[in-house]
Design a protein around this motif. Structure first.
Motif, PDB file in Angstrom:
ATOM      1  N   VAL A  27     -23.846  59.484  57.297  1.00 14.84           N
ATOM      2  CA  VAL A  27     -23.765  57.910  57.886  1.00 14.84           C
ATOM      3  C   VAL A  27     -23.553  57.963  59.234  1.00 14.84           C
ATOM      4  CG1 VAL A  27     -22.743  55.932  57.807  1.00 14.84           C
ATOM      5  CG2 VAL A  27     -22.803  57.277  55.754  1.00 14.84           C
ATOM      6  N   HIS A  28     -24.713  57.480  60.135  1.00 17.72           N
ATOM      7  CA  HIS A  28     -24.199  57.331  61.558  1.00 17.72           C
ATOM      8  C   HIS A  28     -23.587  56.149  61.952  1.00 17.72           C
ATOM      9  CE1 HIS A  28     -27.406  60.667  62.192  1.00 17.72           C
ATOM     10  NE2 HIS A  28     -28.248  59.714  61.427  1.00 17.72           N
ATOM     11  N   ILE A  29     -22.740  56.201  62.939  1.00 15.20           N
ATOM     12  CA  ILE A  29     -21.833  55.324  63.204  1.00 15.20           C
ATOM     13  C   ILE A  29     -21.748  54.806  64.720  1.00 15.20           C
ATOM     14  CG2 ILE A  29     -19.449  54.434  63.116  1.00 15.20           C
ATOM     15  CD1 ILE A  29     -19.152  56.431  60.823  1.00 15.20           C
ATOM     16  N   ALA A  30     -22.340  53.757  65.281  1.00 14.38           N
ATOM     17  CA  ALA A  30     -22.463  53.517  66.696  1.00 14.38           C
ATOM     18  C   ALA A  30     -21.450  52.381  66.891  1.00 14.38           C
ATOM     19  CB  ALA A  30     -23.793  53.057  67.186  1.00 14.38           C
ATOM     20  N   ILE A  52     -20.554  52.666  74.887  1.00 16.66           N
ATOM     21  CA  ILE A  52     -21.188  52.728  73.520  1.00 16.66           C
ATOM     22  C   ILE A  52     -20.612  54.465  72.986  1.00 16.66           C
ATOM     23  CG2 ILE A  52     -23.437  52.829  72.172  1.00 16.66           C
ATOM     24  CD1 ILE A  52     -22.632  50.279  73.407  1.00 16.66           C
ATOM     25  N   LEU A  53     -20.184  54.209  71.595  1.00 18.22           N
ATOM     26  CA  LEU A  53     -19.871  55.571  71.134  1.00 18.22           C
ATOM     27  C   LEU A  53     -20.534  55.831  69.968  1.00 18.22           C
ATOM     28  CD1 LEU A  53     -15.994  54.868  71.656  1.00 18.22           C
ATOM     29  CD2 LEU A  53     -17.519  56.028  73.274  1.00 18.22           C
ATOM     30  N   TYR A  54     -20.238  57.071  69.462  1.00 19.67           N
ATOM     31  CA  TYR A  54     -21.081  57.539  68.196  1.00 19.67           C
ATOM     32  C   TYR A  54     -20.236  58.520  67.614  1.00 19.67           C
ATOM     33  CZ  TYR A  54     -24.023  60.238  65.307  1.00 19.67           C
ATOM     34  OH  TYR A  54     -24.595  60.671  64.015  1.00 19.67           O
ATOM     35  N   ALA A  55     -20.120  58.464  66.060  1.00 17.59           N
ATOM     36  CA  ALA A  55     -19.724  59.509  65.363  1.00 17.59           C
ATOM     37  C   ALA A  55     -20.536  59.596  64.029  1.00 17.59           C
ATOM     38  CB  ALA A  55     -18.072  59.110  65.006  1.00 17.59           C
ATOM     39  N   ALA A  87     -15.935  64.231  56.156  1.00  9.91           N
ATOM     40  CA  ALA A  87     -15.275  64.299  57.323  1.00  9.91           C
ATOM     41  C   ALA A  87     -16.178  63.647  58.528  1.00  9.91           C
ATOM     42  CB  ALA A  87     -15.461  65.770  58.004  1.00  9.91           C
ATOM     43  N   ALA A  88     -15.646  63.140  59.733  1.00 12.08           N
ATOM     44  CA  ALA A  88     -16.220  62.817  60.899  1.00 12.08           C
ATOM     45  C   ALA A  88     -16.637  63.626  61.759  1.00 12.08           C
ATOM     46  CB  ALA A  88     -15.190  61.669  61.563  1.00 12.08           C
ATOM     47  N   TRP A  89     -17.859  63.672  62.525  1.00  9.48           N
ATOM     48  CA  TRP A  89     -18.300  64.559  63.292  1.00  9.48           C
ATOM     49  C   TRP A  89     -18.972  64.018  64.535  1.00  9.48           C
ATOM     50  CZ3 TRP A  89     -18.510  69.767  61.188  1.00  9.48           C
ATOM     51  CH2 TRP A  89     -18.119  69.807  59.771  1.00  9.48           C
ATOM     52  N   ARG A  90     -19.010  64.770  65.441  1.00  5.81           N
ATOM     53  CA  ARG A  90     -19.877  64.175  66.704  1.00  5.81           C
ATOM     54  C   ARG A  90     -21.328  64.757  66.272  1.00  5.81           C
ATOM     55  NH1 ARG A  90     -15.349  66.844  69.326  1.00  5.81           N
ATOM     56  NH2 ARG A  90     -13.892  65.176  70.203  1.00  5.81           N
ATOM     57  N   ALA A  91     -22.386  64.301  67.284  1.00  2.00           N
ATOM     58  CA  ALA A  91     -23.545  64.492  67.125  1.00  2.00           C
ATOM     59  C   ALA A  91     -23.776  65.963  67.133  1.00  2.00           C
ATOM     60  CB  ALA A  91     -24.461  63.637  68.190  1.00  2.00           C
ATOM     61  N   ASP A  92     -23.215  66.755  68.166  1.00  2.00           N
ATOM     62  CA  ASP A  92     -23.594  68.060  68.352  1.00  2.00           C
ATOM     63  C   ASP A  92     -23.078  69.271  67.058  1.00  2.00           C
ATOM     64  OD1 ASP A  92     -20.749  68.333  68.628  1.00  2.00           O
ATOM     65  OD2 ASP A  92     -20.826  68.918  70.737  1.00  2.00           O
ATOM     66  N   GLY A  93     -22.378  68.356  66.151  1.00  2.00           N
ATOM     67  CA  GLY A  93     -21.810  69.139  64.914  1.00  2.00           C
ATOM     68  C   GLY A  93     -20.497  69.547  64.910  1.00  2.00           C
ATOM     69  N   MET A 109     -11.321  56.245  68.680  1.00  2.00           N
ATOM     70  CA  MET A 109     -12.540  56.202  69.418  1.00  2.00           C
ATOM     71  C   MET A 109     -12.647  57.241  70.548  1.00  2.00           C
ATOM     72  SD  MET A 109     -13.145  52.236  69.272  1.00  2.00           S
ATOM     73  CE  MET A 109     -11.604  51.713  69.645  1.00  2.00           C
ATOM     74  N   ASP A 110     -11.507  57.739  70.974  1.00  2.00           N
ATOM     75  CA  ASP A 110     -11.647  58.643  72.146  1.00  2.00           C
ATOM     76  C   ASP A 110     -12.068  60.124  71.573  1.00  2.00           C
ATOM     77  OD1 ASP A 110     -10.770  56.911  74.159  1.00  2.00           O
ATOM     78  OD2 ASP A 110      -8.736  57.559  74.079  1.00  2.00           O
ATOM     79  N   GLU A 111     -11.985  60.263  70.208  1.00  2.00           N
ATOM     80  CA  GLU A 111     -12.658  61.307  69.870  1.00  2.00           C
ATOM     81  C   GLU A 111     -14.064  61.379  69.535  1.00  2.00           C
ATOM     82  OE1 GLU A 111      -9.615  63.479  66.885  1.00  2.00           O
ATOM     83  OE2 GLU A 111      -9.286  61.270  66.829  1.00  2.00           O
ATOM     84  N   CYS A 112     -14.717  60.160  69.901  1.00  2.00           N
ATOM     85  CA  CYS A 112     -16.257  60.196  69.490  1.00  2.00           C
ATOM     86  C   CYS A 112     -17.185  60.756  70.677  1.00  2.00           C
ATOM     87  CB  CYS A 112     -16.572  58.650  69.259  1.00  2.00           C
ATOM     88  SG  CYS A 112     -15.724  58.008  67.717  1.00  2.00           S
ATOM     89  N   ASP A 113     -18.399  60.761  70.583  1.00  2.00           N
ATOM     90  CA  ASP A 113     -19.516  61.059  71.465  1.00  2.00           C
ATOM     91  C   ASP A 113     -19.671  59.892  72.360  1.00  2.00           C
ATOM     92  OD1 ASP A 113     -20.315  63.333  70.720  1.00  2.00           O
ATOM     93  OD2 ASP A 113     -21.774  62.652  69.515  1.00  2.00           O
ATOM     94  N   VAL A 114     -19.592  59.949  73.877  1.00  2.00           N
ATOM     95  CA  VAL A 114     -19.830  58.894  74.554  1.00  2.00           C
ATOM     96  C   VAL A 114     -21.573  58.812  74.751  1.00  2.00           C
ATOM     97  CG1 VAL A 114     -19.586  57.905  76.826  1.00  2.00           C
ATOM     98  CG2 VAL A 114     -17.670  59.121  75.571  1.00  2.00           C
TER      99      VAL A 114
END
Length: 194
Positions: free
Chosen positions: A88-91, A105-108, A114-120, A133-138
């Motif tokens: 599941v992509h989350i923006a 705008i953030l992504y996980a 588990a929760a992941w960043r886009a780079d794995g 939210m600070d752990e998400c991709d920017v």
């Protein structure tokens, strides 16, 4: 009860209780994961504006609700999209564009409990939630030039997250953007001004 016929429904089932908080719950986002034996994940904004998660194997019996992503001091808005398999992509917009923190705008991604960043990079497992939210991709950060933003949608393109969002350089200048994950990071392209 009959696919393609919106006039006939089965028995209504309450998936609660959730909370007695007066702000209640908003933005329910169910996602079916065929790659997890058709498990259903239900995301929503709940108590304290956190993003919550509840799962079900059959749509009738639900696991206990758990906070998925902590809001902190903000009131985030989010969109989700399944990949048709097991992710599941989350923006996320961390706050309203007119509020402090409404410039990112953030992504996980949810995958394999588990929760992941886009780079794995793994953020946290479901037993370690919520993550922040600070752990998400920017994907976009307008804080340097004071340009606010709001997430519009997220989708999957053959396993690659894509996000549509808007930036607001001024009250009468809205810019619509398309962001796509690549191995080198997030590519952003302005689509149109409005």
């Amino acid at each position: 009860t009959n696919p393609e016929d919106v006039t006939l429904w089965g028995e209504e089932k309450d998936a609660g209780p959730y909370t007695n908080e007066t702000r209640g719950h908003t933005g329910p986002r169910p996602v079916l994961l065929p790659g997890e034996d058709n498990r259903i994940l239900l995301f929503w904004r709940g108590p304290g504006y956190d993003t919550w998660l509840r799962t079900s194997a059959d749509g009738w019996n639900w696991d206990a609700p758990e906070p998925f992503m902590a809001a902190g001091e903000s009131s985030p808005y989010f969109q989700v999209a399944g990949d048709g398999d097991a992710s599941v992509h989350i923006a996320v917009s961390p706050a309203h564009p007119r509020a402090e923190g409404g410039d990112r705008i953030l992504y996980a991604r949810y995958y394999d409990n588990a929760a992941w960043r886009a780079d794995g990079t793994r953020i946290r497992g479901t037993y370690e939630l919520p993550f922040t939210m600070d752990e998400c991709d920017v994907v976009y950060d307008g804080s340097a030039d004071g340009v606010s933003a709001w997430v519009w949608d997220v989708a999957d393109d053959e396993g690659i997250p894509v996000i549509v969002y808007v930036t607001f350089p001024s009250l009468d200048d809205h810019r619509y953007w398309y962001a796509r994950w690549t191995p080198g990071g997030w590519e952003r392209h302005e689509m149109t001004a409005a």
